[in-house]
Design a protein around this motif. Structure first.
Motif, PDB file in Angstrom:
ATOM      1  N   TRP A 705      -2.438 -19.239 -26.422  1.00  0.00           N
ATOM      2  CA  TRP A 705      -2.565 -18.353 -27.574  1.00  0.00           C
ATOM      3  C   TRP A 705      -1.205 -18.192 -28.240  1.00  0.00           C
ATOM      4  N   SER A 706      -1.259 -17.777 -29.508  1.00  0.00           N
ATOM      5  CA  SER A 706      -0.034 -17.505 -30.253  1.00  0.00           C
ATOM      6  C   SER A 706      -0.301 -16.355 -31.210  1.00  0.00           C
ATOM      7  N   VAL A 729      -3.251 -14.209 -35.323  1.00  0.00           N
ATOM      8  CA  VAL A 729      -3.424 -14.560 -33.919  1.00  0.00           C
ATOM      9  C   VAL A 729      -4.208 -15.857 -33.848  1.00  0.00           C
ATOM     10  N   GLN A 730      -3.886 -16.684 -32.881  1.00  0.00           N
ATOM     11  CA  GLN A 730      -4.564 -17.960 -32.674  1.00  0.00           C
ATOM     12  C   GLN A 730      -4.842 -18.115 -31.194  1.00  0.00           C
ATOM     13  N   LEU A 731      -6.123 -18.269 -30.834  1.00  0.00           N
ATOM     14  CA  LEU A 731      -6.522 -18.530 -29.451  1.00  0.00           C
ATOM     15  C   LEU A 731      -6.826 -20.011 -29.340  1.00  0.00           C
ATOM     16  N   THR A 732      -6.098 -20.704 -28.491  1.00  0.00           N
ATOM     17  CA  THR A 732      -6.237 -22.150 -28.383  1.00  0.00           C
ATOM     18  C   THR A 732      -7.670 -22.518 -28.041  1.00  0.00           C
ATOM     19  N   GLY A 736      -8.476 -18.837 -34.983  1.00  0.00           N
ATOM     20  CA  GLY A 736      -7.752 -17.588 -35.168  1.00  0.00           C
ATOM     21  C   GLY A 736      -7.904 -17.090 -36.578  1.00  0.00           C
ATOM     22  N   GLY A 737      -7.128 -16.066 -36.928  1.00  0.00           N
ATOM     23  CA  GLY A 737      -7.216 -15.493 -38.259  1.00  0.00           C
ATOM     24  C   GLY A 737      -5.977 -14.715 -38.595  1.00  0.00           C
ATOM     25  N   GLY A 738      -5.846 -14.417 -39.899  1.00  0.00           N
ATOM     26  CA  GLY A 738      -4.691 -13.696 -40.398  1.00  0.00           C
ATOM     27  C   GLY A 738      -3.950 -14.527 -41.423  1.00  0.00           C
TER      28      GLY A 738
END
Length: 768
Positions: A705-706, A729-732, A736-738
């Motif tokens: 994640w990042s 946020v990004q879940l591998t 993600g979104g934003g």
């Protein structure tokens, strides 16, 4: 190798195929991000007979078994104990013991169960296998899917086929073994590797085993293929325009060649603002349509009591290849009011502007011909812009150009344009509308050798006007201006060694002369003409005006020289330095209003310097220096640095223009630790002695994640400073979104490439 070991009862199968970073090969380490401590390495599958792999589901494929001990009852059952191994097709299962019921075609396995197949590994405490269908049920299961690096646990896992798995009471994640930074927990999960889609019911997202979100039903990708579904919510805040907002996008994967994203978002004080972006790819090219709509904006109504509170925005663009040499383009933008872009816009690919373009274009190009047809207009957003200062519509503009010959060239360019705008209340030349036809035939002798070139040419610039609402006499008149040009250059080369490296240096002096007489043009309206900005490349332009309504008088000589340093080993240009000056032999008489007329006999010195001592380090300086009073008229300098993996980014810049503008900017991304990087940018206006833009925050990145969190200040067109907080946020493996990453990309050069590389590498640890 550790990956070949048999799992103990209850052991996570993913840990068996995890290889620490220091045990990876050098080639594998290069594909794994620095913030990953290792990688999944799938071992080769056991050798199976070619005939056995023809049908991966089993079916009539023969069942093979071996063990330390076996008891067999003819046509009834077989009991296997000790190091049991069963294979069928490309399925291989090992266990402590097994009971094969030949009549039912079923195998019951007990003890630690371990199974490998193409792209997956499974373990469990017990299993039942159907020989005829290939269905296998595992109890207390662990699983790993290699291509997506997705792993998890289940009370019961059913391998329905080699590509489909049904999970009861399951948990899954893409994090490294022993690190459940996030996981999806669901009562039922169905994974389809053939379609690349997972489905789950009664789903909760857990962060460090703490529930943070719940879905009654969820679909999600298990590889890099697109799929429909909710994207991650985004939120932010600003002190002007948008206020506090929250958005929940939904992605529609409608077909391989078209999709859409619907983004409802609630904005505090304004209401529900909905945006839709649709993308379509045909055999002709790509099209994008973006729409935004807010039915009743309370905040806008309070600020502008007489305004319509229904607000909308539209942006459509398409580029099409219509045949060999033929291309088409449409670019159309419209908004309901002047403040829409600053208050509401998120998806329209247009920024705050004074005019929005509406244009359609058809063009044809081949080796020696060019044709273009354009229809264009504008929506003016700033009502304070006077009618006289608003751009003209071009209805239409037609351009045709052709080149014939090699050494002896004949060039022809012609242009027809009809200019229109609302001229109510205007007087004099500002009220004129109508057509302009311009043709510029040229004859040139273009001689080029390895040591240099010479190009003398004669050109005729002829323009005819047919104007309406013209009060200076007849609206039908012409203007003809001849040009003589002579461009000359030499090339000198030498090779040398510098700090053990071999280089080639070129020296390229150049002389360019142009002559054209002065013609009275004060009676001609200004439809699309402006004075060019002066910098080094403008030293060799035929005219100081762009557009067709003014043709400058010239009697000038440009002298310039460029030197380049190229690596002989790689061919890379490591340095380039250029300097030049214009010498005028007559005063310039043709003006555009108060601009364009000068009496000075020489120009400022124009120069450029570009240095690239390392592949990741580049410095550029350009500017104008007045040798008479030893002052800088204009200047732009920038330093750009990035490490080989783009973890380190640094941009330094300074812009100066005759005391009217002087700004300094600094942008950087640098790692604080293996997982955390700091992000920042600062823009300072020295003329107004104030900060006009900042961005500061951090980025956390791991294998699974990042997140980016930044606070931003920027100067809007109305001179207000806008403050906002952006989060992404990004879940591998789950998206993600934003919007934080997009803003960082605009602020820090190189960040977009950094993101692209990370997306290519993550999850690289699931690809070996």
């Amino acid at each position: 190798m550790a990956a070949q070991e048999q799992p103990r009862s209850g052991q996570d199968v993913a840990a068996l195929d995890w290889t620490p970073r220091d045990q990876l090969t050098e080639e594998q380490r290069e594909q794994v991000p620095t913030y990953c401590s290792g990688a999944y390495v799938q071992p080769p599958l056991p050798g199976l007979a070619e005939a056995d792999t023809a049908n991966p589901a089993g079916g009539e494929l023969p069942l093979r078994a071996r063990s330390d001990q076996a008891r067999y009852q003819l046509d009834r059952q077989a009991v296997l104990t000790g190091n049991v191994e069963i294979t069928q097709g490309n399925l291989r299962v090992t266990s402590d013991s097994a009971l094969y019921d030949q009549q039912a075609g079923a195998v019951a396995l007990s003890g630690p169960i371990f199974s490998r197949g193409n792209g997956f590994a499974l373990s469990g405490s017990g299993a039942q296998y159907d020989v005829d269908t290939g269905v296998m049920r595992l109890n207390t299961a662990n699983f790993l899917l290699y291509p997506s690096a997705m792993r998890g646990t289940a009370d019961q896992l059913v391998r329905q086929t080699e590509t489909t798995f049904a999970i009861e009471q399951g948990r899954l994640t893409t994090c490294e073994p022993g690190n459940n930074a996030w996981s999806l927990v669901a009562s039922d999960i169905f994974l389809n590797r053939e379609t690349g889609v997972g489905e789950a019911t009664h789903v909760r997202l857990e962060v460090k085993d703490t529930p943070v979100f719940y879905w009654p039903y969820l679909t999600f990708p298990i590889d890099d293929r697109r799929k429909s579904g909710l994207l991650y919510p985004s939120f932010g805040t600003s002190n002007t325009g948008r206020g506090l907002y929250a958005a929940v996008p939904y992605y529609f994967n409608l077909a391989p060649n078209y999709d859409a994203t619907l983004t409802p978002q609630y904005i505090h004080g304004r209401g529900l603002h909905t945006e839709l972006e649709g993308r379509y790819l045909s055999r002709f090219g790509a099209s994008v349509l973006a729409l935004g709509y807010l039915a009743d904006d309370d905040e806008f109504g309070r600020e502008f009591p007489d305004a319509d509170t229904e607000r909308w925005g539209l942006d459509f663009n398409t580029v099409a290849t219509l045949g060999p040499g033929w291309t088409g383009l449409i670019d159309y933008a419209a908004v309901s009011d002047d403040e829409y872009l600053s208050d509401l816009n998120r998806t329209l690919e247009i920024s705050e502007a004074t005019h929005l373009l509406r244009a359609g274009q058809l063009s044809y190009t081949d080796s020696d011909r060019y044709f273009e047809a354009i229809l264009s207009g504008y929506q003016t957003l700033d009502e304070d812009i006077s009618r006289a200062s608003r751009p003209y519509y071009q209805l239409p503009e037609l351009v045709y150009a052709q080149t014939v010959g090699d050494d002896l060239e004949f060039n022809w360019e012609s242009q027809y344009t009809y200019f229109w705008r609302d001229n109510e209340g205007l007087t004099g030349l500002e009220q004129a509308i109508g057509s302009r036809f311009r043709v510029t035939p040229e004859v040139a002798l273009d001689l080029r050798e390895i040591w240099g070139f010479t190009r003398p040419s004669v050109l005729l610039d002829h323009t005819h006007y047919a104007l309406e609402d013209y009060d200076q006499g007849s609206g039908n008149f012409s203007r003809t201006v001849p040009f003589f040009q002579w461009d000359n250059g030499l090339y000198f080369d030498r090779q040398f060694e510098f700090f053990g490296a071999d280089f080639n240096q070129s020296l390229e002096p150049r002389l360019y002369y142009v002559w054209s007489p002065a013609k009275d043009q004060d009676h001609i309206p200004d439809f699309d003409t402006s004075l060019t900005s002066f910098y080094f490349s403008q030293l060799f332009q035929r005219d100081r005006y762009v557009g067709g309504d003014r043709v400058g008088d010239n009697n000038r000589l440009t002298a310039a020289v460029t030197t380049r340093f190229n690596s002989l080993e790689t061919g890379t240009e490591r340095a380039r330095m250029s300097i030049g000056q214009i010498y005028y032999y007559d005063e310039r008489e043709v003006g555009l209003g108060t601009a364009g007329t000068e009496t000075r006999s020489d120009s400022a010195l124009a120069g450029e310097l570009a240095l690239r001592p390392l592949d990741g380090l580049e410095a550029r300086v350009s500017g104008l220096w007045d040798a008479r009073d030893y002052s800088t008229e204009q200047g732009r300098s920038e330093l750009i640095f990035h490490s080989e993996d783009y973890r380190w980014l640094l941009n330094l810049g300074h812009t100066y223009d005759d005391d009217e503008l002087e700004q300094s900017d600094v942008g950087a991304v640098f790692p604080v630790s293996r997982h955390i990087s700091a992000v920042g940018r600062w823009v300072y206006d020295r003329v107004d002695d104030r900060t006009v833009g900042t961005l500061a925050g951090f980025e956390y990145a791991s294998c699974c994640w990042s997140v980016q969190l930044v606070a931003q200040k920027y100067l809007r067109s109305n001179e207000e400073i806008d403050n906002r907080i952006l989060f992404q946020v990004q879940l591998t493996g789950l998206g993600g979104g934003g919007s934080a990453a997009g803003e960082i990309s605009e602020a820090v050069f190189g960040y977009e490439e950094r993101q692209r590389r990370r997306e290519q590498m993550t999850p690289a640890f699931g690809r070996f």
